[in-house]
Design an enzyme around this catalytic site. Structure first.
Site, PDB file in Angstrom:
ATOM      1  N   PRO A   1      34.954  -3.693 -15.962  1.00  0.00           N
ATOM      2  CA  PRO A   1      34.430  -4.841 -16.709  1.00  0.00           C
ATOM      3  C   PRO A   1      35.036  -6.155 -16.233  1.00  0.00           C
ATOM      4  O   PRO A   1      36.031  -6.173 -15.501  1.00  0.00           O
ATOM      5  CB  PRO A   1      34.866  -4.536 -18.152  1.00  0.00           C
ATOM      6  CG  PRO A   1      36.126  -3.736 -17.983  1.00  0.00           C
ATOM      7  CD  PRO A   1      35.901  -2.887 -16.761  1.00  0.00           C
TER       8      PRO A   1
ATOM      9  N   CYS B   1      25.358  -4.846 -14.335  1.00  0.00           N
ATOM     10  CA  CYS B   1      25.809  -5.259 -13.003  1.00  0.00           C
ATOM     11  C   CYS B   1      25.619  -6.729 -12.659  1.00  0.00           C
ATOM     12  O   CYS B   1      26.536  -7.357 -12.137  1.00  0.00           O
ATOM     13  CB  CYS B   1      25.099  -4.420 -11.939  1.00  0.00           C
ATOM     14  SG  CYS B   1      25.602  -2.695 -11.921  1.00  0.00           S
ATOM     15  N   PHE B   2      24.434  -7.274 -12.890  1.00  0.00           N
ATOM     16  CA  PHE B   2      24.111  -8.574 -12.305  1.00  0.00           C
ATOM     17  C   PHE B   2      25.127  -9.656 -12.653  1.00  0.00           C
ATOM     18  O   PHE B   2      25.726 -10.277 -11.775  1.00  0.00           O
ATOM     19  CB  PHE B   2      22.711  -9.021 -12.720  1.00  0.00           C
ATOM     20  CG  PHE B   2      21.597  -8.349 -11.967  1.00  0.00           C
ATOM     21  CD1 PHE B   2      21.869  -7.479 -10.921  1.00  0.00           C
ATOM     22  CD2 PHE B   2      20.277  -8.574 -12.285  1.00  0.00           C
ATOM     23  CE1 PHE B   2      20.850  -6.855 -10.216  1.00  0.00           C
ATOM     24  CE2 PHE B   2      19.253  -7.973 -11.586  1.00  0.00           C
ATOM     25  CZ  PHE B   2      19.542  -7.107 -10.557  1.00  0.00           C
TER      26      PHE B   2
END
Length: 483
Positions: free
Chosen positions: A89, A274-275
């Site tokens: 994260p 993800c992005f």
């Protein structure tokens, strides 16, 4: 028999290992995790994640050459290849907060591998990690097993799965990327992993590179895809201002073979695990390497994404006489995209927070997202990195304005407006006349995914806002500065 162990039973580890087990019946695959409930779910008829086709793959292999277990040390010790697919994260505090990847789980996994290993192993980075992570992992493995004389080879094998089509992507990947050290041991490790994928992936689709190219390629791929979405979303704002139609513009430019048609659909914004995380990570890496101009370029991709969500909320408020206080708004779709129950960074979180900040009453329906998950998402802290005010966690009082239902018609009954925030195919089949008849008037539709036919809905009586499309005559009269 080659033995593979994957640390991490999430959206990447579970499906990837299940397909490897299916395609390589001679390989024993174990997926391990400290989360007992998650492993129990993988061993049940109700898998912990929703992914079309995953159920069938797991059932074909589970108990034969595919195992899900909490016995991490046992399976790591026995494995020849250890995939690490743990969460990375964005850091929420400390150095690099809001941008840098938090490698706490990765470091713990590396230390565990070093502690329990009794033989040489190939350790594979499956999580998305910053460039040069392999170097840090090598040091941890080497220094923590220095007296054992064990050799570790580190490979980068980033995943390029799209949620909702992950099994299809695994069966027929565009490419498999394997990066390793340019040494005899590194080349041998690359070949070993290549032979696993070669059971079903054509050799010309298996790309072998050095470690750093593989690590950076994953971040670059996600950044480029997100950039396309932000680009078309920026165009959608201009289309509304000029009377152009973003769908027509996207179709026209997509016919250029140099550009292509994919990822040119205007929407309320991108989401997923993800992005945003990977772009923030890329920004941090650029800044650390003395490239502020490059960092600022990629920052703008995120800024446009935040702008699109904020613009959508402002359009809703402005359209409804500049106040939504006490008004019921149906939220159809909460997952970040169709065919998944994943809500990580879904635009719906920020849109809902914006509407709740203006004291709307929300009734949320999503076929794959639970009420517990929605409450958790609306309550969680966001990164402290340059986000608009509307992205703050929702107060306990505001959460009382939220209800979650399991029927779209219950969500829309007596509502003043409807927001489409996920492009579920089932939404296209709704009985909009029935919905209109049971809504407050005027009845609004705010289509954040451009999945409905605005003209058909207008014929029924709806006032329709579709992102990037010519504005409804009603909306043209609303204050442009607010909208």
């Amino acid at each position: 028999m080659v033995k593979i162990c994957c640390i991490g039973a999430g959206y990447v580890g579970g499906p990837t290992m299940a397909v490897i087990a299916l395609k390589c019946p001679s390989i024993e695959v174990a997926v391990v995790d400290i989360a007992t409930a998650r492993i129990s779910a993988w061993n049940s008829d109700q898998l912990p994640i929703y992914e079309p086709g995953l159920d069938d793959v797991v059932k074909q292999c589970r108990g034969k050459n595919l195992f899900f277990s909490t016995e991490i040390e046992k399976h790591v010790t026995e494995a020849d290849i250890v995939f690490v697919s743990v969460n990375t994260p964005t850091k929420t505090q400390g150095l690099g907060a809001g941008k840098a990847a938090d490698l706490t789980y990765w470091e713990s996994a590396a230390r565990l591998i070093a502690d329990v290993s009794k033989s040489a192993k190939i350790v594979v980075e499956k999580s998305t990690v910053p460039v040069k992570t392999a170097e840090a992992i090598e040091k941890i493995l080497t220094h923590n097993s220095i007296n054992k004389g064990i050799e570790f080879q580190i490979l980068s094998n980033p995943e390029f799965l799209a949620e909702g089509t992950a099994i299809k992507d695994l069966f027929n990947p565009d490419r498999v990327l394997i990066g390793g050290r340019e040494t005899p041991g590194g080349f041998k490790a690359i070949q070993t992993l290549k032979e696993v994928y070669a059971h079903w992936v054509p050799e010309d689709r298996i790309i072998c590179t050095n470690l750093w190219s593989a690590e950076l390629s994953k971040l670059a791929a996600n950044a480029f895809l997100a950039q396309r979405i932000s680009s078309v979303n920026a165009m959608s704002a201009l289309c509304e201002a000029t009377g152009a139609n973003v769908s027509e513009v996207s179709y026209a430019i997509g016919k250029d073979t140099r550009i292509g048609p994919k990822f040119l659909n205007a929407s309320v914004g991108f989401g997923g695990s993800c992005f945003q995380k990977d772009i923030l990570n890329l920004v941090y890496i650029c800044e650390c390497n003395g490239l502020p101009e490059v960092a600022n370029y990629w920052k703008q991709v995120i800024k446009i994404n935040d702008y699109q969500k904020e613009r959508f909320v402002n359009r809703i408020v402005a359209s409804m006489f500049n106040t939504i206080s006490g008004k019921k708004i149906a939220i159809l779709g909460f997952a970040f995209k169709k065919d998944t129950g994943d809500t990580r960074e879904t635009p719906a979180i920020d849109v809902c927070r914006g509407l709740l900040a203006d004291k709307a009453r929300l009734c949320i329906y999503d076929p794959q997202v639970s009420e517990t998950q929605i409450d958790k998402d609306l309550n969680m802290m966001k990164y402290s990195w340059e986000h608009p005010v509307l992205l703050k966690p929702v107060s306990p009082t505001a959460l009382k304005q939220v209800s979650v239902v399991w029927d779209p018609y219950d969500a829309t009954k007596d509502a003043h407006g409807i927001c489409f925030l996920t492009e579920w195919d089932s939404f296209k089949e709704l009985d909009f006349q029935r919905i209109y008849d049971h809504m407050e008037k005027p009845a609004y539709v705010f289509d954040g995914r451009n999945i409905v036919d605005p003209e058909k809905l207008r014929q029924i009586g709806f006032i329709v806002y579709s992102l990037g499309k010519p504005l409804d005559p009603w909306l043209k009269d609303m204050p442009a500065a607010v909208a």
